[in-house]
Design a protein around this motif. Structure first.
Motif, PDB file in Angstrom:
ATOM      1  N   ARG A 143      52.835  -0.950 -15.745  1.00 21.34           N
ATOM      2  CA  ARG A 143      51.534  -1.210 -16.401  1.00 21.34           C
ATOM      3  C   ARG A 143      51.544  -0.245 -17.827  1.00 21.34           C
ATOM      4  N   ASN A 144      52.189   0.843 -17.753  1.00 15.16           N
ATOM      5  CA  ASN A 144      52.299   1.514 -18.958  1.00 15.16           C
ATOM      6  C   ASN A 144      53.263   0.566 -20.069  1.00 15.16           C
ATOM      7  N   GLN A 145      54.042   0.237 -19.458  1.00 16.59           N
ATOM      8  CA  GLN A 145      55.042  -0.587 -20.578  1.00 16.59           C
ATOM      9  C   GLN A 145      54.289  -1.790 -21.240  1.00 16.59           C
ATOM     10  N   ILE A 146      53.601  -2.526 -20.491  1.00 22.38           N
ATOM     11  CA  ILE A 146      52.774  -3.687 -20.834  1.00 22.38           C
ATOM     12  C   ILE A 146      51.626  -2.929 -21.763  1.00 22.38           C
ATOM     13  N   GLU A 147      51.093  -1.880 -21.436  1.00 18.49           N
ATOM     14  CA  GLU A 147      49.885  -1.388 -22.377  1.00 18.49           C
ATOM     15  C   GLU A 147      50.650  -1.045 -23.781  1.00 18.49           C
ATOM     16  N   LEU A 148      52.190  -0.262 -23.757  1.00 18.03           N
ATOM     17  CA  LEU A 148      52.548   0.119 -24.656  1.00 18.03           C
ATOM     18  C   LEU A 148      52.846  -1.099 -25.729  1.00 18.03           C
ATOM     19  N   GLU A 149      53.348  -2.271 -24.962  1.00 19.68           N
ATOM     20  CA  GLU A 149      53.781  -3.647 -25.919  1.00 19.68           C
ATOM     21  C   GLU A 149      52.514  -4.109 -26.627  1.00 19.68           C
ATOM     22  N   GLN A 150      51.263  -4.040 -25.746  1.00 22.12           N
ATOM     23  CA  GLN A 150      50.080  -4.410 -26.366  1.00 22.12           C
ATOM     24  C   GLN A 150      49.543  -3.527 -27.499  1.00 22.12           C
ATOM     25  N   LYS A 151      49.792  -2.122 -27.373  1.00 20.12           N
ATOM     26  CA  LYS A 151      49.476  -1.286 -28.643  1.00 20.12           C
ATOM     27  C   LYS A 151      50.361  -1.668 -29.672  1.00 20.12           C
ATOM     28  N   GLN A 152      51.841  -1.774 -29.543  1.00 20.86           N
ATOM     29  CA  GLN A 152      52.601  -2.150 -30.680  1.00 20.86           C
ATOM     30  C   GLN A 152      52.228  -3.393 -31.211  1.00 20.86           C
ATOM     31  N   LYS A 153      51.858  -4.528 -30.581  1.00 14.23           N
ATOM     32  CA  LYS A 153      51.115  -5.739 -31.317  1.00 14.23           C
ATOM     33  C   LYS A 153      50.085  -5.357 -32.008  1.00 14.23           C
ATOM     34  N   ASP A 154      49.123  -4.505 -31.612  1.00 13.46           N
ATOM     35  CA  ASP A 154      47.828  -4.092 -32.179  1.00 13.46           C
ATOM     36  C   ASP A 154      48.163  -3.194 -33.650  1.00 13.46           C
ATOM     37  N   LEU A 155      49.390  -2.547 -33.477  1.00 15.61           N
ATOM     38  CA  LEU A 155      49.817  -1.789 -34.789  1.00 15.61           C
ATOM     39  C   LEU A 155      50.416  -2.648 -35.572  1.00 15.61           C
ATOM     40  N   ILE A 156      51.090  -3.451 -35.148  1.00 15.10           N
ATOM     41  CA  ILE A 156      51.680  -4.402 -36.225  1.00 15.10           C
ATOM     42  C   ILE A 156      50.698  -5.385 -36.791  1.00 15.10           C
ATOM     43  N   GLU A 157      49.764  -5.601 -36.119  1.00 15.96           N
ATOM     44  CA  GLU A 157      48.567  -6.466 -36.842  1.00 15.96           C
ATOM     45  C   GLU A 157      47.679  -5.377 -37.710  1.00 15.96           C
ATOM     46  N   LEU A 158      47.685  -4.256 -37.257  1.00 15.82           N
ATOM     47  CA  LEU A 158      46.820  -3.460 -38.323  1.00 15.82           C
ATOM     48  C   LEU A 158      47.421  -3.101 -39.594  1.00 15.82           C
ATOM     49  N   GLU A 159      48.956  -2.954 -39.261  1.00 14.59           N
ATOM     50  CA  GLU A 159      49.550  -2.747 -40.498  1.00 14.59           C
ATOM     51  C   GLU A 159      49.686  -3.950 -41.486  1.00 14.59           C
ATOM     52  N   GLU A 160      49.844  -5.238 -40.995  1.00 17.26           N
ATOM     53  CA  GLU A 160      49.530  -6.250 -41.771  1.00 17.26           C
ATOM     54  C   GLU A 160      48.369  -6.409 -42.535  1.00 17.26           C
ATOM     55  N   LYS A 161      47.236  -5.781 -41.731  1.00 19.13           N
ATOM     56  CA  LYS A 161      46.023  -5.966 -42.610  1.00 19.13           C
ATOM     57  C   LYS A 161      46.064  -4.906 -43.515  1.00 19.13           C
ATOM     58  N   THR A 162      46.509  -3.586 -43.544  1.00 18.95           N
ATOM     59  CA  THR A 162      46.380  -2.691 -44.310  1.00 18.95           C
ATOM     60  C   THR A 162      47.452  -2.882 -45.590  1.00 18.95           C
ATOM     61  N   HIS A 163      48.039  -4.041 -45.495  1.00 20.61           N
ATOM     62  CA  HIS A 163      49.219  -4.515 -46.768  1.00 20.61           C
ATOM     63  C   HIS A 163      50.439  -3.367 -46.449  1.00 20.61           C
ATOM     64  N   GLY A 164      50.970  -3.176 -45.445  1.00 19.63           N
ATOM     65  CA  GLY A 164      51.942  -2.672 -45.297  1.00 19.63           C
ATOM     66  C   GLY A 164      51.962  -0.878 -45.157  1.00 19.63           C
ATOM     67  N   LEU A 165      50.744  -0.557 -45.354  1.00 25.36           N
ATOM     68  CA  LEU A 165      50.610   1.071 -45.041  1.00 25.36           C
ATOM     69  C   LEU A 165      50.630   1.366 -43.723  1.00 25.36           C
ATOM     70  N   LYS A 166      51.405   2.306 -43.309  1.00 23.79           N
ATOM     71  CA  LYS A 166      51.716   3.034 -42.102  1.00 23.79           C
ATOM     72  C   LYS A 166      50.437   3.702 -41.626  1.00 23.79           C
ATOM     73  N   LEU A 167      50.023   3.773 -40.340  1.00 21.50           N
ATOM     74  CA  LEU A 167      48.887   4.358 -39.863  1.00 21.50           C
ATOM     75  C   LEU A 167      49.036   6.008 -39.717  1.00 21.50           C
ATOM     76  N   ASP A 168      50.485   6.362 -39.700  1.00 25.62           N
ATOM     77  CA  ASP A 168      50.743   7.819 -39.709  1.00 25.62           C
ATOM     78  C   ASP A 168      50.420   8.475 -40.752  1.00 25.62           C
ATOM     79  N   SER A 169      50.864   7.648 -41.942  1.00 27.58           N
ATOM     80  CA  SER A 169      50.519   8.259 -43.413  1.00 27.58           C
ATOM     81  C   SER A 169      49.291   8.297 -43.731  1.00 27.58           C
TER      82      SER A 169
END
Length: 359
Positions: free
Chosen positions: A120-146
Motif C-alpha cells: 500500500r505504501n509503495q502504491i501511495e508513494l508512486e501516486q505521490k511521485q506522479k502528483d509531484l511530477i505534474e506539479l513541477e510541470e505546472k510550476t515550470h520546472g521549479l522544485k517543491l523543496d526550493s
C-alpha cells in the motif's frame, strides 16, 4: 486387605489429557490407600508384639509376607502408571508442537500484514511521485523543496520585520511623548533662554580649557627650566667652588672633592658629592619634588652616605657642604657660622678642618 490391580495386558489407545490425569489420580489414590494399609499393618504388628499373643517367628513371617505383598502391589501400581506417564508425555509434546505451530502462524500473519502495508505504501508513494511530477510541470520546472524553503525564509523574514516594526513603533511613541514633555519643560520659566546660557557656559569652559592647556605647557617649560637650573648648580657645586684667600690672586677655584681631600685625613672615602634626582613617580602631581642626597666615592663606586658613614664623617661633611652651597646660591658671602664643628672628630680631622678654614 483389598487391593485393585490395573490390567496392562492389552495395549491402550491414546486418550485425552483429562482422561490421563484422571487415571493417574486414580492410581495415586490406590497407592495412598496401600500406603495407609501398610502403616496400619505396622501398627498391628507393634500391637501384637506388645501383647505377645503369638510367637515372634510367626509374627515376623507374617509381617514379612505382608511387606512382600505390599511391595508387589506397589510394583504393580508402578507398572500400571508407566503407560499413563507415556500418554502424559505424548500429550505434553503434542501441546508444545501446537504452541510452536500457533507462534509460527502468528509470525506468518504479521509478515503478511507487513507485506500488505508495504505494498500500500509503495502504491501511495508512486501516486505521490506522479502528483509531484505534474506539479513541477505546472510550476515550470521549479522544485517543491526550493519553494518550501523559500517560503519558510520569507515567513521568517516577515516575522522579524514585524517585530522590528512593533519595536520601532513603541520607541517612536515613547520619543514623541518625551518630546512633548521636553517641550512643556522648555516653556517653564527657569528653562527659558537656556540656549543662550548654554553658549555662555560653553565659551567659558572652552576658554578655561585653553587657559589650562597654556598653564600646563608653561608648567612643563618651567619644570624643564628648573631641572636645568638644578643640574647646572649641582655641577657647579660638585666640581668648582671659589674659595677666597688673603693673597693678591683674589680667589682659587676648588671642587668639593678637593675640599674633602684637603680636610679629611682618612683613606676609606676618596670624595663626596651632592646629587639631585627628580621624583619621576610624582610627575603628574601639581609639584615635582627633588631628592637631594650625599654620596661617597671610593675607587669609582658610588654609595649613599646616609646610614653608611660614621658620626665624625657626617660632622666633617657638614661645613664642607655649607661652604659648597654658599658660592652657587649666595652673593658675596664672607661669613661662615659653624656650631661645634669638631664634635666626634679625631685629632687628625680636627687639624685638617682647621687648616682648611684657615686657607
Amino acid at each position: 486387605m483389598q487391593s485393585t490391580i490395573i490390567s496392562t495386558g492389552q495395549k491402550t489407545t491414546p486418550r485425552s489429557l483429562d482422561e490421563v490425569k484422571q487415571a493417574k489420580n486414580k492410581v495415586q489414590n490406590q497407592f495412598d490407600l496401600l500406603d495407609k494399609e501398610l502403616q496400619r499393618k505396622h501398627k498391628e504388628l507393634r500391637a501384637q508384639q506388645d501383647l505377645k499373643k503369638e510367637p515372634l517367628d510367626e509374627q515376623l513371617q507374617k509381617l514379612t509376607n505382608s511387606i512382600q505383598t505390599l511391595k508387589d502391589e506397589i510394583e504393580t501400581d508402578k507398572q500400571s502408571l508407566e503407560p499413563i506417564n507415556f500418554e502424559l508425555s505424548a500429550c505434553i509434546t503434542t501441546i508444545s508442537q501446537n504452541k510452536d505451530d500457533l507462534a509460527r502462524t502468528d509470525i506468518r500473519y504479521r509478515q503478511l500484514n507487513d507485506n500488505r502495508q508495504l505494498l500500500r505504501n509503495q502504491i501511495e508513494l508512486e501516486q505521490k511521485q506522479k502528483d509531484l511530477i505534474e506539479l513541477e510541470e505546472k510550476t515550470h520546472g521549479l522544485k517543491l523543496d526550493s519553494l518550501i524553503r523559500e517560503e519558510k525564509q520569507l515567513r521568517s523574514t516577515q516575522e522579524i520585520l514585524l517585530k522590528e516594526k512593533h519595536t520601532a513603533s513603541a520607541r517612536l511613541a515613547t520619543l514623541d511623548q518625551q518630546l512633548i514633555e521636553l517641550g512643556q519643560e522648555l516653556e517653564q520659566k527657569h528653562l527659558k533662554n537656556a540656549h543662550e546660557r548654554y553658549l555662555k557656559h560653553f565659551v567659558r569652559q572652552t576658554v578655561e580649557e585653553i587657559a589650562s592647556q597654556g598653564l600646563e605647557s608653561f608648567y612643563k617649560v618651567l619644570d624643564q627650566t628648573m631641572m636645568t637650573y638644578h643640574t647646572q648648580k649641582m655641577k657647579q657645586l660638585n666640581k668648582i667652588t671659589q674659595v677666597p684667600i688673603g693673597s693678591d690672586i683674589g680667589s682659587v677655584d676648588l671642587g668639593i672633592r678637593d675640599l674633602w681631600r684637603t680636610t679629611y685625613c682618612g683613606s676609606d672615602i676618596d670624595a663626596i658629592e651632592i646629587r639631585s634626582d627628580a621624583d619621576e613617580e610624582n610627575v603628574s602631581k601639581a609639584r615635582r619634588t627633588y631628592n637631594y642626597r650625599v654620596v661617597m666615592l671610593k675607587s669609582g663606586s658610588v654609595m649613599d652616605m646616609r646610614n653608611c658613614c660614621s658620626t665624625g664623617q657626617k660632622v666633617l661633611a657638614s661645613p664642607i657642604i655649607r661652604l659648597a652651597f654658599a658660592e652657587p646660591f649666595c652673593l658675596d658671602c664672607c661669613i661662615l657660622a659653624l656650631d661645634e664643628p669638631t664634635t666626634n672628630l679625631d685629632f687628625e680631622n680636627i687639624d685638617g678642618l682647621a687648616q682648611a678654614l684657615i686657607e
